[in-house]
Scaffold this motif. Sequence first.
Motif, mmCIF file in Angstrom:
data_model
loop_
_atom_site.group_PDB
_atom_site.id
_atom_site.type_symbol
_atom_site.label_atom_id
_atom_site.label_comp_id
_atom_site.label_asym_id
_atom_site.label_seq_id
_atom_site.Cartn_x
_atom_site.Cartn_y
_atom_site.Cartn_z
ATOM 1 N N TYR A 69 0.827 -1.205 0.000
ATOM 2 C CA TYR A 69 0.000 0.000 0.000
ATOM 3 C C TYR A 69 0.862 1.256 0.000
ATOM 4 O O TYR A 69 0.672 2.153 -0.830
ATOM 5 C CB TYR A 69 -0.928 0.013 1.209
ATOM 6 C CG TYR A 69 -1.689 1.320 1.335
ATOM 7 C CD1 TYR A 69 -2.721 1.622 0.448
ATOM 8 C CD2 TYR A 69 -1.346 2.260 2.294
ATOM 9 C CE1 TYR A 69 -3.399 2.837 0.533
ATOM 10 C CE2 TYR A 69 -2.018 3.466 2.392
ATOM 11 C CZ TYR A 69 -3.051 3.752 1.503
ATOM 12 O OH TYR A 69 -3.702 4.956 1.590
ATOM 13 N N ILE A 70 1.819 1.328 0.909
ATOM 14 C CA ILE A 70 2.619 2.550 1.039
ATOM 15 C C ILE A 70 3.525 2.751 -0.166
ATOM 16 O O ILE A 70 3.723 3.883 -0.623
ATOM 17 C CB ILE A 70 3.440 2.507 2.343
ATOM 18 C CG1 ILE A 70 2.497 2.611 3.548
ATOM 19 C CG2 ILE A 70 4.470 3.634 2.386
ATOM 20 C CD1 ILE A 70 3.178 2.449 4.882
ATOM 21 N N GLU A 71 4.051 1.668 -0.716
ATOM 22 C CA GLU A 71 4.973 1.800 -1.847
ATOM 23 C C GLU A 71 4.325 1.493 -3.192
ATOM 24 O O GLU A 71 5.022 1.401 -4.209
ATOM 25 C CB GLU A 71 6.197 0.907 -1.624
ATOM 26 C CG GLU A 71 6.951 1.203 -0.336
ATOM 27 C CD GLU A 71 7.399 2.649 -0.204
ATOM 28 O OE1 GLU A 71 7.531 3.329 -1.236
ATOM 29 O OE2 GLU A 71 7.601 3.106 0.942
ATOM 30 N N ASP A 72 3.005 1.354 -3.224
ATOM 31 C CA ASP A 72 2.263 1.191 -4.473
ATOM 32 C C ASP A 72 2.791 0.043 -5.329
ATOM 33 O O ASP A 72 3.229 0.239 -6.463
ATOM 34 C CB ASP A 72 2.293 2.488 -5.287
ATOM 35 C CG ASP A 72 1.430 3.566 -4.669
ATOM 36 O OD1 ASP A 72 0.213 3.372 -4.582
ATOM 37 O OD2 ASP A 72 1.996 4.588 -4.249
ATOM 38 N N ASN A 102 1.151 9.301 -10.790
ATOM 39 C CA ASN A 102 0.217 8.634 -11.692
ATOM 40 C C ASN A 102 -0.727 7.792 -10.831
ATOM 41 O O ASN A 102 -0.295 6.871 -10.152
ATOM 42 C CB ASN A 102 0.976 7.743 -12.678
ATOM 43 C CG ASN A 102 0.072 7.125 -13.709
ATOM 44 O OD1 ASN A 102 -0.282 7.742 -14.702
ATOM 45 N ND2 ASN A 102 -0.309 5.877 -13.485
ATOM 46 N N VAL A 103 -2.021 8.106 -10.839
ATOM 47 C CA VAL A 103 -2.963 7.441 -9.940
ATOM 48 C C VAL A 103 -3.282 6.040 -10.456
ATOM 49 O O VAL A 103 -3.799 5.882 -11.562
ATOM 50 C CB VAL A 103 -4.265 8.257 -9.789
ATOM 51 C CG1 VAL A 103 -5.248 7.513 -8.886
ATOM 52 C CG2 VAL A 103 -3.960 9.644 -9.229
ATOM 53 N N GLN A 143 -4.589 0.290 -6.444
ATOM 54 C CA GLN A 143 -4.283 0.733 -5.091
ATOM 55 C C GLN A 143 -3.300 1.883 -5.209
ATOM 56 O O GLN A 143 -2.489 1.933 -6.128
ATOM 57 C CB GLN A 143 -3.679 -0.377 -4.242
ATOM 58 C CG GLN A 143 -2.306 -0.861 -4.699
ATOM 59 C CD GLN A 143 -1.708 -1.821 -3.694
ATOM 60 O OE1 GLN A 143 -2.404 -2.502 -2.972
ATOM 61 N NE2 GLN A 143 -0.393 -1.870 -3.631
ATOM 62 N N THR A 144 -3.407 2.835 -4.310
ATOM 63 C CA THR A 144 -2.493 3.970 -4.334
ATOM 64 C C THR A 144 -2.474 4.647 -2.983
ATOM 65 O O THR A 144 -3.485 4.676 -2.272
ATOM 66 C CB THR A 144 -2.895 4.988 -5.423
ATOM 67 O OG1 THR A 144 -1.937 6.043 -5.453
ATOM 68 C CG2 THR A 144 -4.275 5.577 -5.154
ATOM 69 N N MET A 145 -1.317 5.191 -2.619
ATOM 70 C CA MET A 145 -1.202 5.954 -1.381
ATOM 71 C C MET A 145 -1.473 7.440 -1.612
ATOM 72 O O MET A 145 -1.431 8.224 -0.666
ATOM 73 C CB MET A 145 0.208 5.799 -0.793
ATOM 74 C CG MET A 145 1.296 6.432 -1.629
ATOM 75 S SD MET A 145 2.934 6.427 -0.842
ATOM 76 C CE MET A 145 2.681 7.524 0.533
ATOM 77 N N ALA A 189 9.825 1.811 -5.986
ATOM 78 C CA ALA A 189 8.502 2.010 -5.390
ATOM 79 C C ALA A 189 7.566 2.677 -6.383
ATOM 80 O O ALA A 189 7.981 3.217 -7.402
ATOM 81 C CB ALA A 189 8.620 2.865 -4.132
ATOM 82 N N HIS A 190 6.275 2.634 -6.055
ATOM 83 C CA HIS A 190 5.255 3.365 -6.817
ATOM 84 C C HIS A 190 5.347 3.038 -8.315
ATOM 85 O O HIS A 190 5.284 3.916 -9.166
ATOM 86 C CB HIS A 190 5.402 4.865 -6.590
ATOM 87 C CG HIS A 190 5.535 5.242 -5.151
ATOM 88 N ND1 HIS A 190 4.531 5.027 -4.232
ATOM 89 C CD2 HIS A 190 6.570 5.770 -4.454
ATOM 90 C CE1 HIS A 190 4.934 5.433 -3.035
ATOM 91 N NE2 HIS A 190 6.170 5.870 -3.140
ATOM 92 N N VAL A 191 5.482 1.753 -8.613
ATOM 93 C CA VAL A 191 5.822 1.341 -9.971
ATOM 94 C C VAL A 191 4.714 1.616 -10.979
ATOM 95 O O VAL A 191 4.966 1.629 -12.189
ATOM 96 C CB VAL A 191 6.213 -0.156 -10.014
ATOM 97 C CG1 VAL A 191 7.489 -0.388 -9.238
ATOM 98 C CG2 VAL A 191 5.083 -1.037 -9.469
ATOM 99 N N GLN A 192 3.476 1.826 -10.501
ATOM 100 C CA GLN A 192 2.396 2.173 -11.413
ATOM 101 C C GLN A 192 2.024 3.645 -11.291
ATOM 102 O O GLN A 192 1.076 4.100 -11.929
ATOM 103 C CB GLN A 192 1.186 1.275 -11.148
ATOM 104 C CG GLN A 192 1.488 -0.193 -11.451
ATOM 105 C CD GLN A 192 0.369 -1.135 -11.055
ATOM 106 O OE1 GLN A 192 -0.480 -0.806 -10.244
ATOM 107 N NE2 GLN A 192 0.374 -2.321 -11.627
ATOM 108 N N MET A 193 2.806 4.364 -10.489
ATOM 109 C CA MET A 193 2.580 5.791 -10.287
ATOM 110 C C MET A 193 3.644 6.623 -10.982
ATOM 111 O O MET A 193 3.380 7.713 -11.498
ATOM 112 C CB MET A 193 2.589 6.109 -8.784
ATOM 113 C CG MET A 193 2.379 7.558 -8.427
ATOM 114 S SD MET A 193 2.547 7.868 -6.647
ATOM 115 C CE MET A 193 1.067 7.080 -6.031
ATOM 116 N N MET A 194 4.892 6.101 -11.003
ATOM 117 C CA MET A 194 6.003 6.824 -11.606
ATOM 118 C C MET A 194 7.170 5.855 -11.723
ATOM 119 O O MET A 194 7.184 4.804 -11.097
ATOM 120 C CB MET A 194 6.412 8.016 -10.731
ATOM 121 C CG MET A 194 6.873 7.622 -9.335
ATOM 122 S SD MET A 194 7.114 9.040 -8.268
ATOM 123 C CE MET A 194 7.648 8.217 -6.742
ATOM 124 N N CYS A 195 8.171 6.210 -12.513
ATOM 125 C CA CYS A 195 9.438 5.495 -12.492
ATOM 126 C C CYS A 195 10.449 6.410 -11.835
ATOM 127 O O CYS A 195 10.787 7.471 -12.381
ATOM 128 C CB CYS A 195 9.912 5.108 -13.889
ATOM 129 S SG CYS A 195 11.529 4.268 -13.839
#
Length: 565
Positions: A111-114, A305-306, A310-312, A442-448
């Motif tokens: 959850y925290i790291e998407d 990127n939302v 799941q996203t924090m 982290a946040h691999v579907q939110m940003m690189c």
Amino acid sequence: MADIIIRGGNLIDGTGAPAWPADVRINSGVVTEVGPGLKPDGETELDAGGCYVSPGFIDSHTHLDPSMFWDRGCDPMPQHGVTTALIGNCSLSLAPAKPEHLDELIDVFCYIEDMPVADFESGIPWTWGSWRQYRDAMNQGGIAINMASLIGHSMLRIYVMGDDAWTREATATEIAAMAAEMADAMAAGCYGFSTSFFDLDRRSRPVPSRLACDGELGALADVLADAGHGLVEFIPNLTGDDPHGDIRRMAGIFGPRGVTSIWNGLLHTDLNPTRSEEFMALTQEIRDQGCDMWPIASPRTVDFNVSWEQTMVFMMLPKGWNQIMGVTGEARREMLADPGWREIARNEWDATEKSLFPTHRTDYVRFTSVTRPDNEGWLGRSLADLAEARGGHPSDVFADWVLENDLAPGVVAMGVSNSDTDGVAEMISDDRCLISASDAGAHVQMMCAAGDTTLLLTRHVRERGDLELERAVYEITGRQAEVLGFNDRGRLLPGYAGDVTVFDLDELSWDTDGFVSDLPSGAPRLRRPAGGYRATAVNGVLTQVEGSLTGANPGAVLDANTPVP
């Protein structure tokens, strides 16, 4: 290990000294000779003509802990010159762990790291209990880059306290058990621990590390002090009534014990352009008082990127928008349409002054994809534009937009911070902070987040001239090693590890990330293209050449007990 000689390049040795023509000889993974005109002696030869030869880059804030098990090549880190990464940040790690706690550990980390839960469940072997056993599992099969590992304080609390880690302070017996596990890990080569005063889980509960008393933090710091090495990484809560409080609290605990710490959250913002100066001055004041503490900063613009899986990004909107991440399908559709939920969401939207999702700067929220042709005219436009055109509260307009696009519109919160390049340049040029807060992995579907090293060298060295090349290389090599205690890394001198990056500054490029579907579950992740480096070597073995991974995995878990050469 193979031997290699790198010839014909201009050496930047990681000390900040000017570049000079020199060859580098590496035998059995260690630099043995540096100087002009070295003669080959049976080694593999690498022509560095027209290039700079520098120590491999160090990234001291990553979350590559899980992905290294399904991607031993650590793509695309080697293609951006990185040879060493610090993992186990933000109070989160994969060890220590007990089987009965895995569901909880996986859920809070993901959850925290998407990160997709399915990849944690299928892509990680979970064969360990202690950090020492985890170290051995990481080393099986090799890694393309070196890993220096911290223990996540939240995971340590869960390991010792179980479910109680989420609800109360630890007892003296539990603190002693945590300290004992920490001491065993330090003896086995661990670099310290990480803690957080900021994060929430999927249910909006403070992560376990936030419930620790000063006695618990002090006991863990005592372990590091007794070991004579190690560091603490922490996330202060800069959004509360006392944004300085956590930083001063940690200084009071670590300073008397002589423990080094780094903290993440130093950003430049348009709404408060003096913020970064304020926090750098605060931390300098703390250092002047004898506590070795450093803020870390990234040059990269923070874009979210939302991900609707799941996203924090809605974490600071726990009663309204974060609730939709707990339901799927028709239940989510019903919630978004429910008048009661909408009222709660509107009120929270207005009352929340600071949020990862920019509720008060809806012009930062851009639409990147739609599911219906009649909405295509809104591509590239903002939530502010949509609210102005349609009228009504931005939260309601946004809820309607999600419904209109079948619960899956492409939404990016652009430039939430670090959007003013001049302000970022001033921040990272200041020697009161460390340039190292990428969040890679982290946040691999939110940003690189991979590629901060390349952005630094292209935008801030080559294009803007904010830093001289030798200074920039020092910032991401020798200086990192000095502060973090990576004793045999960060310099290309005899006796140091043969971690090397070879590049022509004019050939480097920092390109836009794009989705690739290569996670174990088949889910997509955002990946940045290769950065244009000629070659990267870890422990004297080439890991990438001309942007392509070689398939070699010569990296290992670094031992914090390694002395200075």
